[in-house]
Design a protein around this motif. Sequence first.
Motif, PDB file in Angstrom:
ATOM      1  N   VAL A 137     -19.107   8.420  -1.050  1.00 27.77           N
ATOM      2  CA  VAL A 137     -17.966   8.444  -0.363  1.00 27.77           C
ATOM      3  C   VAL A 137     -18.260   9.906   0.642  1.00 27.77           C
ATOM      4  CG1 VAL A 137     -15.387   8.980  -0.270  1.00 27.77           C
ATOM      5  CG2 VAL A 137     -16.431   7.196  -1.731  1.00 27.77           C
ATOM      6  N   GLY A 138     -18.686  11.111   0.098  1.00 32.98           N
ATOM      7  CA  GLY A 138     -18.598  12.159   0.732  1.00 32.98           C
ATOM      8  C   GLY A 138     -19.782  12.353   1.816  1.00 32.98           C
ATOM      9  N   LEU A 139     -20.982  11.466   1.289  1.00 37.68           N
ATOM     10  CA  LEU A 139     -21.836  11.422   2.390  1.00 37.68           C
ATOM     11  C   LEU A 139     -21.594  10.686   3.785  1.00 37.68           C
ATOM     12  CD1 LEU A 139     -25.070  10.555   0.169  1.00 37.68           C
ATOM     13  CD2 LEU A 139     -24.351  12.911   1.299  1.00 37.68           C
ATOM     14  N   MET A 140     -20.742   9.484   3.593  1.00 36.14           N
ATOM     15  CA  MET A 140     -20.517   8.678   4.605  1.00 36.14           C
ATOM     16  C   MET A 140     -19.159   9.432   5.244  1.00 36.14           C
ATOM     17  SD  MET A 140     -22.634   6.145   4.481  1.00 36.14           S
ATOM     18  CE  MET A 140     -21.936   5.734   5.943  1.00 36.14           C
ATOM     19  N   VAL A 141     -18.590   9.918   4.796  1.00 42.18           N
ATOM     20  CA  VAL A 141     -17.408  10.848   5.582  1.00 42.18           C
ATOM     21  C   VAL A 141     -17.972  11.857   6.395  1.00 42.18           C
ATOM     22  CG1 VAL A 141     -15.414  12.487   5.255  1.00 42.18           C
ATOM     23  CG2 VAL A 141     -15.485  10.555   3.968  1.00 42.18           C
ATOM     24  N   PHE A 142     -19.060  12.588   5.891  1.00 42.95           N
ATOM     25  CA  PHE A 142     -19.896  13.733   6.504  1.00 42.95           C
ATOM     26  C   PHE A 142     -20.806  12.956   7.828  1.00 42.95           C
ATOM     27  CE2 PHE A 142     -23.520  16.363   7.328  1.00 42.95           C
ATOM     28  CZ  PHE A 142     -22.940  17.431   7.320  1.00 42.95           C
ATOM     29  N   PHE A 143     -20.998  11.805   7.385  1.00 43.94           N
ATOM     30  CA  PHE A 143     -21.675  11.065   8.400  1.00 43.94           C
ATOM     31  C   PHE A 143     -21.153  10.684   9.566  1.00 43.94           C
ATOM     32  CE2 PHE A 143     -23.340   7.026  10.079  1.00 43.94           C
ATOM     33  CZ  PHE A 143     -24.635   7.385  10.735  1.00 43.94           C
ATOM     34  N   ALA A 144     -19.822   9.863   9.321  1.00 39.21           N
ATOM     35  CA  ALA A 144     -18.656   9.819  10.357  1.00 39.21           C
ATOM     36  C   ALA A 144     -18.521  11.028  11.148  1.00 39.21           C
ATOM     37  CB  ALA A 144     -17.770   9.055   9.531  1.00 39.21           C
ATOM     38  N   SER A 145     -18.380  12.212  10.525  1.00 42.47           N
ATOM     39  CA  SER A 145     -17.802  13.189  11.233  1.00 42.47           C
ATOM     40  C   SER A 145     -18.891  13.815  12.075  1.00 42.47           C
ATOM     41  CB  SER A 145     -17.399  14.373  10.218  1.00 42.47           C
ATOM     42  OG  SER A 145     -16.486  13.839   9.204  1.00 42.47           O
ATOM     43  N   ALA A 146     -19.947  13.866  11.979  1.00 43.95           N
ATOM     44  CA  ALA A 146     -21.140  14.177  12.779  1.00 43.95           C
ATOM     45  C   ALA A 146     -21.338  13.304  13.965  1.00 43.95           C
ATOM     46  CB  ALA A 146     -22.267  14.221  11.853  1.00 43.95           C
ATOM     47  N   ASN A 147     -21.086  12.015  13.713  1.00 46.52           N
ATOM     48  CA  ASN A 147     -21.035  11.181  14.700  1.00 46.52           C
ATOM     49  C   ASN A 147     -19.956  11.408  15.693  1.00 46.52           C
ATOM     50  OD1 ASN A 147     -23.376   8.907  14.691  1.00 46.52           O
ATOM     51  ND2 ASN A 147     -22.811   9.203  12.649  1.00 46.52           N
TER      52      ASN A 147
END
Length: 250
Positions: A91-101
């Motif tokens: 969950v944390g990895l995908m939230v971080f990925f979305a934020s970077a995009n």
Amino acid sequence: MPSAPCATASFRADTPPRGALLAQLALALGGFSLGTGEFASMGLLPNVACDVHVTVPIAGHMISAYALGVVVGAPLLATIFARTGRRAMLVGLMVFFASANVLCAVASSYGVIVAARFLAGLPHGAYFGIASLVAASLVPVDKRAQAVARMMLGLSSANIVGVPFATWVGQAAGWRAAFVVVAAIGIATALLCRLALTSTPAPDDASPLTELGALRRGQVWLTLGIAAIGFGGVFAVYSYITPMLTERPA
């Protein structure tokens, strides 16, 4: 036959409350998001270059930055968060990925775009490593390869559906819109993982030294080197596929 009940009990303990198929779908959606975000930037490279007033070769550094993030992020995150539960990690990895995009979508300069692409690449390798372990834990031993293949199907589907769609969105509504779409898929993945996966703690023997232990083997370095050379050659061409196919040499 005492081993059969034990194996069944272990399997049931790892089965998520909403079923293994939904959990595999959540994991595959993450691969779809990562694959779309990685490759769509190649199709939109000339659009980005024109908007931030740099040449296409210079704009290609945003692709290199993402690749560098993948290389750095996989071992770094796996080491730092070795004791973190797998669902929380995904969950944390995908939230971080979305934020970077999202950061890439709102970037006002070329430098910020490159930095945002580096950040977006950090969760890539770590996600696939952890998602593979989670997918394998959802099913009996004889179906683990199938479960991992279903998870990786998200990455394959990204090249067939996600990348063309994101490229079309970027060309029709501006390249920034494509990264917003990728961020939305990332958030959807995080929510679905939160709902479909069981919260499980990290293995008792998990530690930074355990995660890095495989690097002591020469065979691992040889395998990594072969993969690096092969994929490096592919992406050296694939990164500039759009100008090669749409522009005529003078």
